[in-house]
Enzyme design. Structure first.
Site, PDB file in Angstrom:
ATOM      1  N   HIS A  73       0.824  -1.221   0.000  1.00  0.00           N
ATOM      2  CA  HIS A  73       0.000   0.000   0.000  1.00  0.00           C
ATOM      3  C   HIS A  73       0.852   1.262   0.000  1.00  0.00           C
ATOM      4  O   HIS A  73       1.887   1.343   0.651  1.00  0.00           O
ATOM      5  CB  HIS A  73      -1.007   0.003   1.151  1.00  0.00           C
ATOM      6  N   ASP A 190       6.155   1.899   6.918  1.00  0.00           N
ATOM      7  CA  ASP A 190       4.899   1.183   6.681  1.00  0.00           C
ATOM      8  C   ASP A 190       4.057   2.037   5.732  1.00  0.00           C
ATOM      9  O   ASP A 190       3.506   3.050   6.143  1.00  0.00           O
ATOM     10  CB  ASP A 190       4.201   0.969   8.023  1.00  0.00           C
ATOM     11  N   GLU A 224      -5.174   1.454   2.587  1.00  0.00           N
ATOM     12  CA  GLU A 224      -5.034   0.375   3.568  1.00  0.00           C
ATOM     13  C   GLU A 224      -5.099   0.898   4.990  1.00  0.00           C
ATOM     14  O   GLU A 224      -5.677   0.250   5.879  1.00  0.00           O
ATOM     15  CB  GLU A 224      -3.705  -0.355   3.337  1.00  0.00           C
ATOM     16  N   GLU A 225      -4.529   2.074   5.245  1.00  0.00           N
ATOM     17  CA  GLU A 225      -4.469   2.597   6.608  1.00  0.00           C
ATOM     18  C   GLU A 225      -5.844   2.964   7.165  1.00  0.00           C
ATOM     19  O   GLU A 225      -5.991   3.154   8.367  1.00  0.00           O
ATOM     20  CB  GLU A 225      -3.535   3.808   6.683  1.00  0.00           C
ATOM     21  N   ASP A 245       3.940  -6.099   4.059  1.00  0.00           N
ATOM     22  CA  ASP A 245       3.732  -5.049   5.053  1.00  0.00           C
ATOM     23  C   ASP A 245       4.763  -5.204   6.159  1.00  0.00           C
ATOM     24  O   ASP A 245       5.645  -6.058   6.069  1.00  0.00           O
ATOM     25  CB  ASP A 245       2.303  -5.096   5.602  1.00  0.00           C
ATOM     26  N   HIS A 325       4.070   2.596  13.276  1.00  0.00           N
ATOM     27  CA  HIS A 325       3.155   3.734  13.358  1.00  0.00           C
ATOM     28  C   HIS A 325       3.700   4.840  14.259  1.00  0.00           C
ATOM     29  O   HIS A 325       2.932   5.605  14.849  1.00  0.00           O
ATOM     30  CB  HIS A 325       1.764   3.299  13.823  1.00  0.00           C
TER      31      HIS A 325
END
Length: 374
Positions: A73, A190, A224-225, A245, A325
């Protein structure tokens, strides 16, 4: 048997740096889409875009049906302006799920209707000279954050005059740092590191002039997030899908910090037993450092694909990320290992010939001893 494709570290790190320097929070991914499309075009890989910009590229194979897909992504975490405050600052909410603690101190760009403005996300009580110990006792919550904009503004009217609006997208600086010893520190690894690994694998296949046994789609999603993922870009002919990922480095996890990790299960449930064993076997055959892990608070593009009703075998391969994150860190060796596995997988045959049909008899279904005995 698949060849061990040479992955170009310089290319992988170069495209990663360019991706990290291209803001792409969910909902504002067009610039990253154009970047990836240029890389695909340079490899003569055909691609097409959905209405919103998700990319489906196709690397042809000797057989075109059924086919497989590898997915990563392009969208990242970010923020959005919630309100214009009387003190000349902006209240803010997250795009995607990430901790307010990790947002404190972030340098950001506020994308308004008329241009871009710089600023910093700060806690409401940011100065020890003013608030003393209260700066440490205030809760780490998004309602306790605001954006200090780098413009001569004193109140809400000034913010309006400059051009700020509720709903302006806020991109967070990645601030990438590539160390000579292989460590990479940056926000948004990410999943931009996954995108870079997938492009590096495709480039290795292209430069080696290898014809794949079956057609392989390279999918790059843009939401995706926020939970959408692959649900809008697959088509019914895909029999196997591998998501790329991050794997988390933390106590209680078994992610390989310098290799690739095969996820056996995430919060959406177990991944396909047979596809996971194929990936593990490829790692063992090619001497790729790897481990297996289980993630409790995690979902990937694969979950959205299955929830959308796709009956496909899915798996998740991971590059290492510490402090996911947040202020993330990975290592070059982990990205290269991930790319090597993806290149090996692209060269492998479909796990079961029967998978070319959505429905079939039990006669060609794998016997129970295949699963029970390994």
């Amino acid at each position: 048997m698949s060849q061990d494709i040479a992955i170009d570290p310089a290319y992988l790190l170069d495209v990663l740096q360019r991706l990290l320097e291209t803001p792409s929070p969910s909902g504002m991914t067009d610039a990253a889409v154009h970047l990836v499309c240029r890389e695909l075009a340079a490899m003569d890989i055909h691609f097409e875009l959905t209405r919103r910009g998700a990319i489906r590229a196709t690397v042809p194979g000797r057989r075109y049906s059924p086919d497989r897909a590898i997915i990563a992504h392009l969208d990242t975490l970010g923020a959005m302006v919630k309100g214009l405050k009387e003190n000349g600052r902006l209240s803010v909410v997250p795009i995607g799920t990430w901790s307010a603690r990790m947002a404190e101190g972030a340098r950001v760009t506020i994308h308004t209707d008329d241009g871009r403005h710089r600023g910093t996300i700060l806690p409401l009580k940011a100065s020890g000279h003013t608030y003393n110990k209260e700066i440490d006792s205030q809760p780490g919550e998004w309602t306790n954050l605001e954006i200090r904009v780098d413009e001569p503004v004193r109140d809400r009217a000034d913010l309006v005059e400059v051009g700020f609006n509720v709903g302006d997208t806020v991109s967070v600086d990645a601030q990438p740092e590539f160390l000579d010893n292989g460590f990479i520190n940056s926000r948004h690894l990410d999943d931009k590191a996954g995108v870079a690994a997938l492009l590096a694998a495709a480039r290795g296949i292209h430069q080696a002039g290898i014809e794949l046994p079956i057609e392989c789609h390279l999918l790059f999603t843009i939401s995706e997030e926020v939970g959408v993922g692959a649900s809008h870009i697959l088509h019914g002919d895909v029999a196997e899908m591998v998501s790329v990922d991050n794997g988390t480095i933390a106590p209680g996890q078994n992610t390989s910090e310098y290799g690739v990790t095969i996820a056996m299960q995430d919060s959406s449930g177990p991944f396909d037993w047979h596809l996971n064993r194929r990936l593990i076997d490829l790692c063992e055959r090619h001497g790729i450092e790897h481990s297996r892990d289980v993630f409790r608070y995690y979902r990937s593009d694969a979950a959205a694909a299955l929830e959308a009703g796709n009956d496909i075998r899915t798996a998740l391969v991971c590059f290492a990320v510490d402090a996911s994150h947040g202020w993330e860190r990975s290592h070059r060796d982990s990205l290269i290992a991930t790319a090597r596995l993806l290149a090996a997988y692209m060269q492998s045959p479909l796990i079961f010939k029967r998978d070319h049909k959505a429905l079939g008899p039990i006669d060609d279904f794998p016997p129970p001893e295949v699963q029970l005995d390994g």
